[in-house]
Design a protein around this motif. Structure first.
Motif, PDB file in Angstrom:
ATOM      1  N   VAL A  98      28.975  41.432  36.962  1.00  0.00           N
ATOM      2  CA  VAL A  98      30.171  40.077  36.905  1.00  0.00           C
ATOM      3  C   VAL A  98      31.100  41.297  36.335  1.00  0.00           C
ATOM      4  CG1 VAL A  98      30.203  39.369  34.598  1.00  0.00           C
ATOM      5  CG2 VAL A  98      31.159  37.617  36.281  1.00  0.00           C
ATOM      6  N   GLY A  99      32.161  40.675  37.382  1.00  0.00           N
ATOM      7  CA  GLY A  99      33.426  41.434  37.471  1.00  0.00           C
ATOM      8  C   GLY A  99      34.233  41.102  35.781  1.00  0.00           C
ATOM      9  N   LEU A 100      35.871  41.736  36.336  1.00  0.00           N
ATOM     10  CA  LEU A 100      36.195  41.112  35.226  1.00  0.00           C
ATOM     11  C   LEU A 100      36.906  40.409  34.829  1.00  0.00           C
ATOM     12  CD1 LEU A 100      39.860  43.826  36.152  1.00  0.00           C
ATOM     13  CD2 LEU A 100      38.050  44.009  34.619  1.00  0.00           C
ATOM     14  N   MET A 110      47.472  45.816  39.278  1.00  0.00           N
ATOM     15  CA  MET A 110      47.059  44.682  39.322  1.00  0.00           C
ATOM     16  C   MET A 110      46.423  43.816  38.761  1.00  0.00           C
ATOM     17  SD  MET A 110      48.332  44.534  43.115  1.00  0.00           S
ATOM     18  CE  MET A 110      46.821  45.389  43.720  1.00  0.00           C
ATOM     19  N   ASN A 111      44.988  44.583  38.575  1.00  0.00           N
ATOM     20  CA  ASN A 111      44.091  43.733  38.090  1.00  0.00           C
ATOM     21  C   ASN A 111      43.591  43.860  36.551  1.00  0.00           C
ATOM     22  OD1 ASN A 111      41.636  43.788  39.627  1.00  0.00           O
ATOM     23  ND2 ASN A 111      41.486  46.261  39.550  1.00  0.00           N
ATOM     24  N   TYR A 112      44.976  43.899  35.808  1.00  0.00           N
ATOM     25  CA  TYR A 112      45.111  43.928  34.473  1.00  0.00           C
ATOM     26  C   TYR A 112      46.396  42.887  34.251  1.00  0.00           C
ATOM     27  CZ  TYR A 112      40.924  46.323  32.944  1.00  0.00           C
ATOM     28  OH  TYR A 112      39.703  47.183  32.686  1.00  0.00           O
ATOM     29  N   VAL A 117      40.202  53.275  46.785  1.00  0.00           N
ATOM     30  CA  VAL A 117      37.791  53.317  46.261  1.00  0.00           C
ATOM     31  C   VAL A 117      37.851  51.902  46.484  1.00  0.00           C
ATOM     32  CG1 VAL A 117      36.678  53.312  43.869  1.00  0.00           C
ATOM     33  CG2 VAL A 117      38.848  54.461  44.352  1.00  0.00           C
ATOM     34  N   SER A 118      38.189  50.536  46.231  1.00  0.00           N
ATOM     35  CA  SER A 118      37.732  49.262  46.690  1.00  0.00           C
ATOM     36  C   SER A 118      37.153  48.743  47.763  1.00  0.00           C
ATOM     37  CB  SER A 118      38.193  48.282  45.535  1.00  0.00           C
ATOM     38  OG  SER A 118      38.725  48.340  45.037  1.00  0.00           O
ATOM     39  N   GLY A 119      38.437  49.590  48.942  1.00  0.00           N
ATOM     40  CA  GLY A 119      38.530  49.172  50.192  1.00  0.00           C
ATOM     41  C   GLY A 119      37.072  50.029  50.879  1.00  0.00           C
ATOM     42  N   LEU A 158      27.626  49.206  40.785  1.00  0.00           N
ATOM     43  CA  LEU A 158      28.420  48.068  40.204  1.00  0.00           C
ATOM     44  C   LEU A 158      28.307  46.796  41.662  1.00  0.00           C
ATOM     45  CD1 LEU A 158      31.171  48.751  38.437  1.00  0.00           C
ATOM     46  CD2 LEU A 158      29.786  48.302  37.555  1.00  0.00           C
ATOM     47  N   ILE A 159      27.728  47.605  42.518  1.00  0.00           N
ATOM     48  CA  ILE A 159      28.341  47.116  43.924  1.00  0.00           C
ATOM     49  C   ILE A 159      26.726  47.018  44.601  1.00  0.00           C
ATOM     50  CG2 ILE A 159      29.131  47.006  46.451  1.00  0.00           C
ATOM     51  CD1 ILE A 159      31.217  46.177  44.141  1.00  0.00           C
ATOM     52  N   ARG A 160      26.210  45.792  45.209  1.00  0.00           N
ATOM     53  CA  ARG A 160      24.773  46.670  45.616  1.00  0.00           C
ATOM     54  C   ARG A 160      24.971  46.768  47.053  1.00  0.00           C
ATOM     55  NH1 ARG A 160      21.998  41.316  44.034  1.00  0.00           N
ATOM     56  NH2 ARG A 160      20.178  42.536  45.011  1.00  0.00           N
ATOM     57  N   PRO A 192      25.073  38.725  47.895  1.00  0.00           N
ATOM     58  CA  PRO A 192      25.012  38.986  46.472  1.00  0.00           C
ATOM     59  C   PRO A 192      26.086  40.253  46.559  1.00  0.00           C
ATOM     60  CG  PRO A 192      22.495  38.903  46.539  1.00  0.00           C
ATOM     61  CD  PRO A 192      23.125  38.829  48.064  1.00  0.00           C
ATOM     62  N   HIS A 193      26.798  40.579  46.803  1.00  0.00           N
ATOM     63  CA  HIS A 193      27.558  41.629  46.478  1.00  0.00           C
ATOM     64  C   HIS A 193      27.955  42.732  45.343  1.00  0.00           C
ATOM     65  CE1 HIS A 193      31.305  44.219  47.522  1.00  0.00           C
ATOM     66  NE2 HIS A 193      31.855  43.626  46.869  1.00  0.00           N
ATOM     67  N   ARG A 194      27.188  41.568  44.389  1.00  0.00           N
ATOM     68  CA  ARG A 194      27.280  42.949  43.174  1.00  0.00           C
ATOM     69  C   ARG A 194      26.804  42.691  42.831  1.00  0.00           C
ATOM     70  NH1 ARG A 194      32.532  43.697  39.876  1.00  0.00           N
ATOM     71  NH2 ARG A 194      30.581  44.390  38.340  1.00  0.00           N
ATOM     72  N   SER A 195      26.336  43.776  41.435  1.00  0.00           N
ATOM     73  CA  SER A 195      25.342  43.553  39.913  1.00  0.00           C
ATOM     74  C   SER A 195      26.312  43.055  38.744  1.00  0.00           C
ATOM     75  CB  SER A 195      24.698  44.592  39.894  1.00  0.00           C
ATOM     76  OG  SER A 195      24.295  44.545  38.534  1.00  0.00           O
ATOM     77  N   HIS A 229      34.407  51.895  49.217  1.00  0.00           N
ATOM     78  CA  HIS A 229      32.950  51.095  48.202  1.00  0.00           C
ATOM     79  C   HIS A 229      32.435  50.023  49.303  1.00  0.00           C
ATOM     80  CE1 HIS A 229      29.516  52.385  45.874  1.00  0.00           C
ATOM     81  NE2 HIS A 229      30.352  51.319  45.162  1.00  0.00           N
ATOM     82  N   ALA A 230      33.531  48.925  48.471  1.00  0.00           N
ATOM     83  CA  ALA A 230      32.726  47.880  48.545  1.00  0.00           C
ATOM     84  C   ALA A 230      32.457  47.570  50.539  1.00  0.00           C
ATOM     85  CB  ALA A 230      34.290  46.741  48.599  1.00  0.00           C
ATOM     86  N   VAL A 231      33.648  47.403  51.079  1.00  0.00           N
ATOM     87  CA  VAL A 231      33.079  47.624  52.533  1.00  0.00           C
ATOM     88  C   VAL A 231      31.786  48.065  52.998  1.00  0.00           C
ATOM     89  CG1 VAL A 231      33.531  47.270  55.265  1.00  0.00           C
ATOM     90  CG2 VAL A 231      35.304  46.511  52.876  1.00  0.00           C
TER      91      VAL A 231
HETATM   92  O1  FLV Z   1      36.013  42.199  40.369  1.00  0.00           O
HETATM   93  C1  FLV Z   1      35.244  43.068  42.032  1.00  0.00           C
HETATM   94  C2  FLV Z   1      35.940  43.648  42.729  1.00  0.00           C
HETATM   95  C3  FLV Z   1      37.200  43.613  42.110  1.00  0.00           C
HETATM   96  C4  FLV Z   1      38.479  44.643  43.069  1.00  0.00           C
HETATM   97  O2  FLV Z   1      39.865  44.906  42.585  1.00  0.00           O
HETATM   98  C5  FLV Z   1      38.558  45.512  44.371  1.00  0.00           C
HETATM   99  C6  FLV Z   1      36.541  45.746  44.501  1.00  0.00           C
HETATM  100  O3  FLV Z   1      36.532  45.054  45.511  1.00  0.00           O
HETATM  101  C7  FLV Z   1      35.847  44.564  44.032  1.00  0.00           C
HETATM  102  C8  FLV Z   1      34.545  44.274  44.487  1.00  0.00           C
HETATM  103  O4  FLV Z   1      34.154  44.085  45.907  1.00  0.00           O
HETATM  104  C9  FLV Z   1      33.733  42.904  44.177  1.00  0.00           C
HETATM  105  C10 FLV Z   1      34.415  42.325  42.461  1.00  0.00           C
HETATM  106  O5  FLV Z   1      33.590  42.041  41.752  1.00  0.00           O
END
Ligand code: FLV
Length: 410
Positions: free
Chosen positions: A297-299, A98-100, A246-248, A399-401, A292-295, A250-252
């Motif tokens: 910048v993303g895609l 989806m990202n791409y 993975v994002s769910g 990547l995520i702080r 500041p969620h990340r270090s 790790h990001a949270v």
């Molecule tokens: O680009 C980000 C991102 C993309 C994504 O598909 C899932 C994410 O959890 C993230 C994110 O947490 C932070 C991003 O900058």
């Protein structure tokens, strides 16, 4: 030393290039490079630590908004390109991701995923997720005060929530937290990161195969069903489930730990939420804006033709990054942007991105953060950091702080 890497001008255009080193910052310190970019009245050319070449950086809110909604900028054009980047390898597989993807294919994938992220499915998930938080905190109390909130709550809780959403059996979940963290911290060990991603994908393939034997209405069931119906391809189903898992997780994990850190170091804000718990959803949105969620910048996106934007002409083929962190600190949109202020009213922040790629899991992420803050406030009126804030250790090369640990007393 690579002389081209360190050049202060872009060899093709003669434009000045700003090298963005992505230093690690402590706590919730905002990257001064982004503050500087917000003071620039036009987009700047940047070079990031990995990959090759240069890119444009959008920092101001209006420019980020324009770049992330303009169909002349494409994600799918990134596939197979080596660009200047924050990470040594692509985090999401570039195939079937989806990202791409660009609209309209992106919209087909998102329509499928949206079936698992409805208001109704979130309502259904809420008691299960609340129960997980309660159990984890019971366990933390058995351990006794002081305890590490990252270990006891912020790590396992979001993983359980996405695993519940997907319908992943308990025995598959065991090592998933550490996998997610290894994948998203590629700096120190790029090979370990790609290996871990492969392992998670293999689990997802097994899970989707299980749904073919026995149907269910969880996200794995929705994805397996959509793949069987030909709405999305099998690799797309695998890629979507992996990304959400993975994002769910790790990001949270990190963002919610940053939120609790912010509250514990802003006692007046914390006290306010104790007095006015009905403010918590609004406070979560302000915390999302402020952290500041990340270090880096993303895609990025690739210009498919020449585009005049943010005071510059971007040539077809150029790479364009958009910093949601910077946009969230734009003083033209958020007065006193570096102040945490729960009274801003409705906040159109971009912590979940913007445009057609806006986070599919934002409803779940919000719900998790609300549950974490509400439950901590209800259960622990005296919750406090167990060490002085300056003694906390923060992740390096991530990547995520987020904090490595969050020792608290209650
Ligand atoms: O680009 C980000 C991102 C993309 C994504 O598909 C899932 C994410 O959890 C993230 C994110 O947490 C932070 C991003 O900058």
């Amino acid at each position: 030393m690579d002389p081209e890497r360190d050049a202060a001008v872009d060899p093709a255009s003669g434009e000045p290039v700003h090298c963005w080193n992505l230093d690690d910052f402590e706590a919730l310190e905002f990257d001064p490079f982004l503050h500087d970019r917000l003071r620039d009245d036009r987009a700047t050319r940047i070079r990031l630590p990995f990959g090759q070449g240069t890119a444009w950086l959008m920092a101001r809110y209006a420019d980020v908004k324009a770049a992330t909604t303009d169909p002349r900028f494409s994600r799918s054009e990134l596939v197979g390109r080596t660009i200047t980047a924050s990470s040594p390898h692509a985090i999401a597989s570039q195939q079937a991701s989806m990202n791409y993807a660009d609209p309209p294919r992106l919209n087909d994938m998102r329509r499928v995923v949206a079936r698992a992220f409805t208001g109704k499915s979130m309502q259904k998930l809420r008691p299960t997720v609340q129960h997980t938080a309660d159990q984890l905190l019971d366990e933390m109390e058995r351990h006794g005060s002081p305890a590490d909130l990252v270990e006891h709550l912020h790590g396992p809780f979001p993983l359980a929530a996405v695993a519940d959403l997907l319908g992943m059996p308990q025995d598959m979940r065991q090592d998933m937290t550490s996998w997610a963290n290894v994948i998203m911290t590629p700096g120190p060990a790029p090979d370990k990161s790609t290996d871990a991603l492969k392992t998670v994908r293999e689990c997802v393939v097994t899970l989707l195969a299980m749904r073919r034997e026995k149907q269910s209405d969880d996200l794995a069931g929705v994805l397996a069903g959509a793949a069987d119906a030909g709405e999305i391809t099998e690799p797309e189903a695998v890629s979507i489930a992996t990304a959400i898992l993975v994002s769910g997780a790790h990001a949270v994990r990190n963002n919610s730990a940053n939120m609790v850190y912010a509250l514990l170091t802003h006692p007046e804000h914390h006290e306010r939420l104790r007095r006015e718990p009905e403010m918590i959803p609004q406070a979560v949105d302000e915390l999302l804006r402020f952290i500041p969620h990340r270090s880096g910048v993303g895609l990025p996106r690739i210009a498919t033709r020449d585009v005049d934007i943010a005071g510059v002409t971007i040539k077809a083929g150029d790479t364009v990054y958009s910093s949601y962190l910077a946009a969230n600190r734009d003083p033209e949109v958020f007065p006193n942007p570096d102040t945490l202020d729960f009274d801003r009213g409705p906040i159109a922040h971009m912590a979940f991105g913007n445009g057609p790629h806006h986070c599919v899991g934002s409803m779940l992420a919000r719900m998790e953060s609300e549950i974490i803050i509400t439950t901590l406030i209800e259960r622990y009126p005296r919750l406090a950091l167990a060490v002085p804030p300056e003694q906390l250790e923060w992740q390096a090369g991530a990547l995520i702080r987020g904090p490595k640990t969050l020792p608290v007393t209650w």
